[in-house]
Scaffold this active site. Structure first.
Site, mmCIF file in Angstrom:
data_model
loop_
_atom_site.group_PDB
_atom_site.id
_atom_site.type_symbol
_atom_site.label_atom_id
_atom_site.label_comp_id
_atom_site.label_asym_id
_atom_site.label_seq_id
_atom_site.Cartn_x
_atom_site.Cartn_y
_atom_site.Cartn_z
ATOM 1 N N THR B 41 -5.018 -54.479 -39.707
ATOM 2 C CA THR B 41 -4.009 -55.533 -39.808
ATOM 3 C C THR B 41 -4.470 -56.859 -39.219
ATOM 4 O O THR B 41 -4.035 -57.924 -39.647
ATOM 5 C CB THR B 41 -2.711 -55.060 -39.109
ATOM 6 O OG1 THR B 41 -2.325 -53.816 -39.692
ATOM 7 C CG2 THR B 41 -1.587 -56.058 -39.238
ATOM 8 N N ILE B 47 -3.525 -61.814 -47.669
ATOM 9 C CA ILE B 47 -3.005 -62.216 -48.981
ATOM 10 C C ILE B 47 -1.791 -61.369 -49.367
ATOM 11 O O ILE B 47 -1.790 -60.159 -49.179
ATOM 12 C CB ILE B 47 -4.094 -62.003 -50.081
ATOM 13 C CG1 ILE B 47 -5.373 -62.785 -49.749
ATOM 14 C CG2 ILE B 47 -3.555 -62.366 -51.459
ATOM 15 C CD1 ILE B 47 -5.209 -64.263 -49.692
ATOM 16 N N HIS B 49 -0.512 -60.180 -52.525
ATOM 17 C CA HIS B 49 -1.027 -60.121 -53.894
ATOM 18 C C HIS B 49 0.096 -60.123 -54.926
ATOM 19 O O HIS B 49 1.154 -59.535 -54.694
ATOM 20 C CB HIS B 49 -1.880 -58.856 -54.077
ATOM 21 C CG HIS B 49 -3.163 -58.906 -53.316
ATOM 22 N ND1 HIS B 49 -4.250 -59.614 -53.762
ATOM 23 C CD2 HIS B 49 -3.516 -58.371 -52.128
ATOM 24 C CE1 HIS B 49 -5.244 -59.492 -52.871
ATOM 25 N NE2 HIS B 49 -4.822 -58.744 -51.868
ATOM 26 N N VAL B 172 -3.263 -40.390 -29.682
ATOM 27 C CA VAL B 172 -2.821 -39.012 -29.910
ATOM 28 C C VAL B 172 -4.045 -38.106 -29.847
ATOM 29 O O VAL B 172 -5.046 -38.347 -30.525
ATOM 30 C CB VAL B 172 -2.107 -38.896 -31.271
ATOM 31 C CG1 VAL B 172 -1.797 -37.444 -31.607
ATOM 32 C CG2 VAL B 172 -0.837 -39.737 -31.266
ATOM 33 N N SER B 337 -6.139 -52.755 -49.516
ATOM 34 C CA SER B 337 -5.545 -53.763 -50.370
ATOM 35 C C SER B 337 -4.957 -53.094 -51.607
ATOM 36 O O SER B 337 -5.599 -52.227 -52.191
ATOM 37 C CB SER B 337 -6.615 -54.774 -50.796
ATOM 38 O OG SER B 337 -6.038 -55.724 -51.659
#
Lengths: 421, 487
Positions: B41, B47, B49, B172, B337
């Site tokens: 992130t 973008i 998209h 974790v 993406s």
């Protein structure tokens, strides 16, 4: 809305000298704007000596040099605001400032002197690939931590670039007990003053690796080392010459950039070579009544020259306020000829030339046993023999105004004598 | 016992946490790192998209098309920078023009509005700095740019404001199936939850395999970027893509919401899921490729480079489903993406999945969708003065390049899921992203962090544990002069 005759943006050595000189020349309503908590600018963190040899004929530390000007400013009752940011300068000289006490205020000035100094080039600008660990910072940021805050930034240090702050910090870190492993310099010669090479490196047995660069940064959380590599004559890394140097700290001293964002907003024309304003003999920029001096105009090697140049800006800003500066008349262009990177000022208005004309310049390479030649309209009027010319050391040439006045029609050129074939 | 534990506080985990906050559920968001938005992130193309290029019928196509229109109201509610600037895919030869036509047809199948082909002159008239070699382009008006970590941070914060627990620095280490759900073991602590949503990014397969039979793999695919100074930020006014190839959407050139110019990424498959280093070859490729889209790359204006790892699934699509072997364990994996664009829609879908499992979700009547965030320099002068009058720390500029005030820095530390590190502050309010890259403001930001968190300045880190900045005090004996730090 306040009204002032002159607003000086920046309370470092340039702004202080300009303000004092403007006052000496009969202007009373002057205001100095400083963003830091105290006046003095970057000098406050330069606790080493070597300042003031030209101006005071003695060796002072940075804070001592600054103090002389701060006391003078206070004695002359020149107003200043610290912890205050100039956030905008308009072409018609409306200066917007902000601080915690008053919020945003506007000042209408008759003249503005830009004296914001410069900043260091950071890692991104030199584009070293690798990881992004802690332990990589500019030499100036390290200097602030060590000298002003009292904290060490590392134990095993490599310095990239041989700018003066880097050399000074090599010595400073060594004095604080860090192992300073080496200075890495891409060029075959230093970017800093010779005296700093001797006093900061040679005296402390810190090696300098010329024609080397850093091609990699290793370490995930904290820096674990750098990869250095030899470079060819075009400063490109030579494959196969890589070598890992372990260190927890990399200090960058890879150049200074004049801070001209406010100047640009004011419509001031910049010189792409210096990164500073284009100025005339009065240190006046392309915007009438806006002057520039010190490292925001071009990066200096010695603060003494900043002071001299800034006095000129202060004096001329005062002249401007009093209506004594001629805007019209014969304009002579000053050009950087062969071997010279730039000359400041960029042009001269002959009608204003009362004092001697001082030209500041830097050469583009190392030259030995050469003459600096000043030509007016193509004819040599002054030749100065130089045993050694270096890009790291600024050169200064003075011209007699009478001579300039009498002869100049089109341009003045400074060049380095060419090889005799 | 929590109703839902979300593992991983990236864009997917944070979106889901906020979505679940809309219902009467007890939810915990678990993050291994010191901050949210700290993996993919924080390092991607940023973008939103349009959605014409995802394979029709795929989850990528579905959630891209659903996610894109959600951004206007989402970013308005959360005060997150978002600009729908539109995107162009450039074609440099007739073969590529044919590809554009295919993409346009695909946009109709995927349900993407407004996509059209532009000829050479039309491209030139809207993007004068694009290369003369561009023979045409595909224009998608719904493409946009967003602050990806700003969005994830805002969603985590808004989720926390609405009752979601956020656990940071909690990797974790094991998951055990229990009668009522799961026991999750973390470094030094444990908790139980009826359902797990696995948003662990490039580690999603490892987290799944702690409790289920392995049935998918995540491949880390690195992408490297260059960031240019704001002086280059107006070079283009749309997101400029090149024709997609088998390795992804190719190298793009785009303005960022902060006003910089971004170029990248390349695509390099990695064995090491922790390798975020940039390489000379990678950046060189990025520059050469980006240069193809433009008349000229701006010279000398690069202020930063970075790399991110795409979490690519071996299914070549998002994996959003209940685990085949662990009931109540929902995988949200392979969110590469257009994952950022898809995340808000994925979150809605995951809430529906959980609703089916639980037998219906009850809305939380107290849910407040709003989160406000003051960017001082964007205010009008009168608003600025009002704020400074109320709190004088807004009158003190700490970051000279981006004009960020002390008030904003303190605010981002004091908020829920607030910043605890220099990089945490940087990602929230941007000091250090400017031209000086923190050269001037770094020491001041550390000072403020130490003061506000009640720590010694030597404890303030750049980012993760071990990323200490100061190594101790200098030798010099400091006199008590009434200023500076304690002796």
């Amino acid at each position: 809305m306040y009204d002032f005759d002159i607003v000086v943006v920046g309370g470092g050595p340039a702004g202080l000298a300009a303000a004092i000189e403007a006052k000496n020349n009969g202007v009373d309503r002057i205001l100095v704007i400083e963003r830091d908590r105290e006046l003095g600018g970057i000098l406050q963190q330069c606790i080493h000596n070597g300042f003031g040899l030209q101006i005071f004929k003695e060796e002072l530390t940075g804070p001592e040099y600054a103090e002389r000007f701060i006391l003078e400013l206070q004695k002359k009752e020149i107003m200043y605001k610290t912890d205050t940011m100039a956030i905008h300068v308009s072409p018609d000289k409306l200066v917007t400032i902000m601080n915690a006490a008053e919020g945003i205020s506007h000042i209408r000035a008759k003249a503005v002197i830009l004296a914001m100094g410069c900043r260091e080039r950071a890692r991104g600008a030199i584009n070293i690939s690798g990881t992004r660990p802690a332990g990589v910072m500019t030499a100036g940021a390290a200097q602030r931590f060590v000298n002003m805050e009292g904290y060490m930034v590392g134990k095993e240090v490599v310095i990239f670039g041989s700018g003066d702050i880097g050399l000074i910090m090599a010595r400073r870190m060594a004095l604080e007990g860090a192992a300073v492993k080496m200075v890495v310099e891409r060029k075959p010669y230093s970017a800093g003053l010779t005296r700093n090479i001797v006093q900061c490196l040679e005296d402390y047995d810190i090696p300098i690796n010329y024609t080397h660069t850093i091609v990699g940064i290793k370490g995930r959380e904290r820096l674990e080392g750098v990869v250095i590599s030899k470079v060819d004559s075009k400063k490109r890394p030579i494959a196969g010459t890589e070598e890992f140097v372990s260190c927890d700290t990399l200090l960058l001293s890879v150049g200074l950039i004049p801070e001209n964002e406010l100047s640009e907003a004011a419509g001031v024309k910049l010189d792409p070579v210096t990164g500073g304003a284009v100025v005339n003999e009065a240190m006046e920029t392309s915007v009438e009544g806006i002057f520039a001096c010190g490292n925001v105009l071009h990066v200096h090697d010695l603060v003494d020259y900043v002071t001299l140049e800034s006095r000129k800006a202060g004096k001329n800003a005062a002249r401007y306020v009093k209506g004594l500066l001629e805007g019209e008349g014969t304009i002579i262009e000053i050009r950087a000829g062969s071997g010279i990177r730039y000359v400041v000022p960029h042009f001269v208005r002959l009608e204003n030339l009362k004092d001697e004309l001082e030209l500041y310049m830097r050469c583009d390479d190392i030259y030995n046993d050469k003459k600096l030649i000043v030509k007016i309209d193509g004819k040599s009027v002054k030749e100065v023999y130089k045993r050694r010319l270096m890009p790291s050391e600024m050169e200064r040439v003075k011209l007699d105004p009478k001579e300039v006045l009498r002869k100049a029609k089109g341009s003045i050129t400074v060049e380095i004598e060419k090889e005799v074939q | 016992m929590y109703d839902v534990a979300i593992i991983g506080a990236g864009i997917a985990g944070c979106s889901i946490a906020r979505e679940l906050a809309k219902y009467r559920l007890s939810t915990v968001l678990i993050e291994k790192d010191y901050d949210v938005a700290n993996g993919t992130t924080k390092a991607n193309s940023a973008i939103v998209h349009a959605g014409y290029d995802a394979k029709p019928g795929s989850l990528k196509a579905k959630f891209n098309a659903l996610g894109n229109p959600m951004f206007d109201s989402l970013c308005r509610d959360l005060d997150v920078p978002f600009k729908r600037i539109g995107s162009l895919v450039l074609a440099f030869n007739q073969e590529e023009v044919a590809t554009l036509e295919k993409l346009k047809d695909q946009s109709i199948i995927n349900g993407i509005p407004g996509v059209k082909l532009l000829n050479r002159e039309e491209v030139r008239s809207i993007e004068p700095n694009v290369s003369d070699a561009a023979a045409g382009a595909l224009y998608a008006p719904t493409g946009g740019i967003v602050g990806p970590w700003e969005l994830a941070i805002a969603m985590a914060e808004n989720a926390a404001e609405n009752g979601v627990q956020v656990l940071l620095e909690s990797p974790v280490t094991g998951i055990v199936k229990t009668q009522q759900g799961f026991r999750i073991n973390m470094k030094g602590k444990t908790l139980e939850a009826k359902y797990i949503v696995n948003c662990a990014g490039i580690h999603a397969d490892e987290v799944h395999d702690m409790v289920g039979e392995p049935y998918f793999r995540i491949l880390a695919r690195k992408g490297e970027y260059d960031v240019f100074d704001k002086s280059a930020g107006k070079l283009v006014s749309h997101v400029i893509f090149q024709c997609p190839n088998e390795k992804g959407k190719g190298v793009l050139v785009t303005p960022s919401v902060s006003g910089n110019l971004l170029i990248g990424p390349n695509a390099q498959d990695m064995d090491d899921r922790n390798d975020l280093s940039t390489t000379a070859e990678g950046l060189d490729f990025v520059r050469k490729s980006a240069a193809k889209s433009l008349k000229a790359l701006p010279s000398g204006a690069v202020i930063n480079n970075f790399a991110g790892l795409r979490a690519r699934s071996d299914r070549d699509d998002f994996i959003i489903e209940e685990s085949r072997s662990a009931e109540g364990f929902i995988n949200v994996a392979g969110i590469e993406s257009p994952g950022l664009t898809a995340a808000p829609a994925i979150a809605v879908h995951v809430a529906e999945l959980l609703g089916e499992k639980i037998g219906g979700l009850v809305p939380n009547p107290d849910f407040n969708p709003h989160r406000t965030f003051t960017v001082f320099h964007e205010l009008q002068d009168e608003e600025k003065n009002e704020l400074v009058k109320k709190d004088s720390r807004y009158g003190r500029i700490i970051c000279r390049c981006e004009w960020i005030t002390e008030g904003e820095i303190i605010d981002c530390i004091k908020r829920k899921v607030g910043a605890t590190t220099v990089d945490g502050v940087k990602r929230r309010v941007r000091p250090g992203y400017g031209r000086c890259q923190g050269g001037f403001c770094g020491p001041r930001v550390m000072e403020i962090l130490a003061r506000e968190l009640g720590k010694d300045i030597t404890e303030i880190r750049k980012d993760a544990e071990g990323s200490y900045i100061l190594t101790g005090e200098t030798k010099t004996v400091r006199l008590n002069d009434g200023g500076g730090s304690d002796v």
